[in-house]
Design a protein around this motif. Structure first.
Motif, mmCIF file in Angstrom:
data_model
loop_
_atom_site.group_PDB
_atom_site.id
_atom_site.type_symbol
_atom_site.label_atom_id
_atom_site.label_comp_id
_atom_site.label_asym_id
_atom_site.label_seq_id
_atom_site.Cartn_x
_atom_site.Cartn_y
_atom_site.Cartn_z
ATOM 1 N N GLY A 111 43.111 36.894 32.127
ATOM 2 C CA GLY A 111 44.164 36.618 31.154
ATOM 3 C C GLY A 111 43.745 36.512 29.707
ATOM 4 O O GLY A 111 44.411 37.050 28.833
ATOM 5 N N ASN A 128 43.960 27.140 35.203
ATOM 6 C CA ASN A 128 45.019 27.503 34.243
ATOM 7 C C ASN A 128 44.747 28.838 33.553
ATOM 8 O O ASN A 128 44.792 28.947 32.331
ATOM 9 C CB ASN A 128 45.242 26.380 33.219
ATOM 10 N N THR A 129 44.470 29.852 34.388
ATOM 11 C CA THR A 129 44.293 31.207 33.871
ATOM 12 C C THR A 129 45.662 31.881 33.825
ATOM 13 O O THR A 129 46.680 31.273 34.142
ATOM 14 C CB THR A 129 43.342 31.984 34.804
ATOM 15 N N ASP A 130 45.674 33.161 33.435
ATOM 16 C CA ASP A 130 46.926 33.910 33.373
ATOM 17 C C ASP A 130 46.732 35.248 34.085
ATOM 18 O O ASP A 130 46.082 36.122 33.539
ATOM 19 C CB ASP A 130 47.305 34.120 31.902
ATOM 20 N N PRO A 131 47.259 35.438 35.295
ATOM 21 C CA PRO A 131 48.066 34.493 36.070
ATOM 22 C C PRO A 131 47.269 33.282 36.568
ATOM 23 O O PRO A 131 46.045 33.314 36.615
ATOM 24 C CB PRO A 131 48.563 35.341 37.255
#
Ligand code: NCD
Ligand code: ZN
Ligand code: ZN
Ligand code: ZN
Length: 390
Positions: free
Chosen positions: A25, A52-55
């Motif tokens: 992310g 809390n990465t993205d996704p």
């Protein structure tokens, strides 16, 4: 190869329970590659990569990707932390069992940056975790008490016009979750303790037999809200830098064992997300390559910990909390070792641009610090030597 180690301290490889590696992310700020290099240079042989990465790392596909990528890079064991809920600020429990039994064998689940505000959800997560023998890590912030909060609630924030972030936002949710963990007979880990009141809550909970552990960051041991006077968002972090008296009590609680270990909360951010006005800047600071030195400065130089104690708070306790059987302990005959060699008397000057991370948001820029990591070995193989990745 023979390593000359006269006058140096040999420690079990460090274990970081709290690292943000930003992959997937935000590979413009850190990747598993660059974060692993920073970890090896900082003396780490295992890191837990926050969810809390993205996704968000809330399923087996993502945690397995993170685990495999860490193994490919091969500089440090990257243990993915699974999200407690589906999505950021989710209202539904993620499939913890699927992640615990995936290739990554997830051992820690966290709401870091994702707040489990709902007590029923937290209770279910804790009850579920006992069956799986995993640990739930709590970001330790009641989000409804920190709406718009920008700095430690106190005289300094008031003078600068920043909305206050009260100590009670941390202490109330830590107390709540300690009670829920005792109820569920579950293991709870409290992330980045920042106030003296939280140390009191932890002492109280531990005395009653709660299976709770806690970490403190290097920055909360050293830095205080005096830094607000610089207006520099490099000092903006969750939870906020507190008072000198908080920092002093955190150091004492770490020495005493009420706080179990040090975790970096290494949080890389892009220049455009930091070099902006205070209210818009992202919270967080780099930590992997400076942690040992800050511990040397705040805990060893002050006589609060000896090097045996450093091994305990940087390696042994975090390995136990994260369920890592192969880390944080002396080696048995013939077993490949995870080791860190430190020159305790050498000093170095921190330069953000010279750190291995892509981001450069260190609050220690230009500071001269004691304690230099001279070698890191992962399963008997050098991963870092004299400031260079091997
Ligand atoms: C963390 C981040 O950047 O991911 N930031 C921080 O200030 N510690 C997330 C968080 O813990 O809020
Ligand atoms: Zn956090
Ligand atoms: Zn949270
Ligand atoms: Zn964090």
């Amino acid at each position: 190869e023979i390593i000359e180690a006269g006058g140096q301290v040999l420690l079990p490889g460090f274990v970081d329970l709290h690292t943000h590696l930003r992959e997937p992310g935000r590979e413009d700020t850190e990747t598993i590659d660059t974060g692993s290099a920073a970890a090896a240079l900082g003396g780490y042989t295992a890191v837990f990569a926050m969810a809390n990465t993205d996704p968000v790392a809330d399923n087996a596909v993502i945690v397995d990707h993170v685990w495999r990528r860490g193994q490919e890079v091969g500089l440090v064991d990257v243990h993915p932390v699974g999200a407690v809920t589906v999505g950021l600020k989710g209202e539904k429990l993620a499939e913890l069992g699927t992640m615990a039994n995936s290739q990554a064998r997830v051992k820690v689940f966290s709401d870091d940056g994702l707040c489990v505000a709902d007590p029923l959800l937290m209770r279910r997560a804790l009850e579920y975790s006992t069956a799986l023998d995993v640990v739930i890590a709590q970001h330790a912030e009641e989000p409804r008490l920190t709406v718009g909060a920008q700095a430690h609630e106190g005289e300094r924030a008031a003078r600068l016009g920043y909305t206050g972030w009260p100590a009670a936002a941390e202490e109330s949710i830590v107390a709540r979750d300690c009670l829920l963990a005792l109820h569920a007979n579950a293991r709870l880990h409290v992330c980045h303790v920042s106030t003296s009141g939280t140390a009191d809550v932890l002492r109280w909970a531990k005395d009653r037999g709660t299976k709770v552990s806690a970490e403190v960051t290097p920055h909360h041991l050293l830095l205080t809200d005096e830094r607000l006077a610089t207006y520099d968002p490099v000092n903006k972090v969750n939870p906020p830098l507190r008072t000198e008296s908080d920092a002093e009590k955190l150091r004492a609680a770490l020495a005493e064992g009420v706080i179990d270990c040090v975790a970096t909360d290494h949080a890389p951010h892009a220049v455009q997300d930091k070099d902006t006005e205070w209210s818009a800047a992202r919270p967080g600071m780099l930590g992997l390559q400076t942690a040992l030195s800050i511990v040397a400065e705040t805990m060893v130089r002050t006589g609060l910990l000896d090097w045996r104690g450093v091994a305990r708070v940087m390696s042994e306790r975090p390995a136990e909390i994260g369920n890592l059987a192969d880390q944080g302990r002396p080696i048995e005959a013939g077993e490949p070792a995870n080791l860190t060699l430190v020159d305790p008397d050498a000093e170095w000057t921190v330069r953000g641009a010279e750190l291995a991370s892509i981001a450069a948001n260190t609050p220690y820029e230009g500071m001269r610090l004691p304690g230099v990591v001279t070698a890191t070995l992962l399963r008997g193989r050098l991963t870092a030597r004299d400031g260079k990745v091997c």
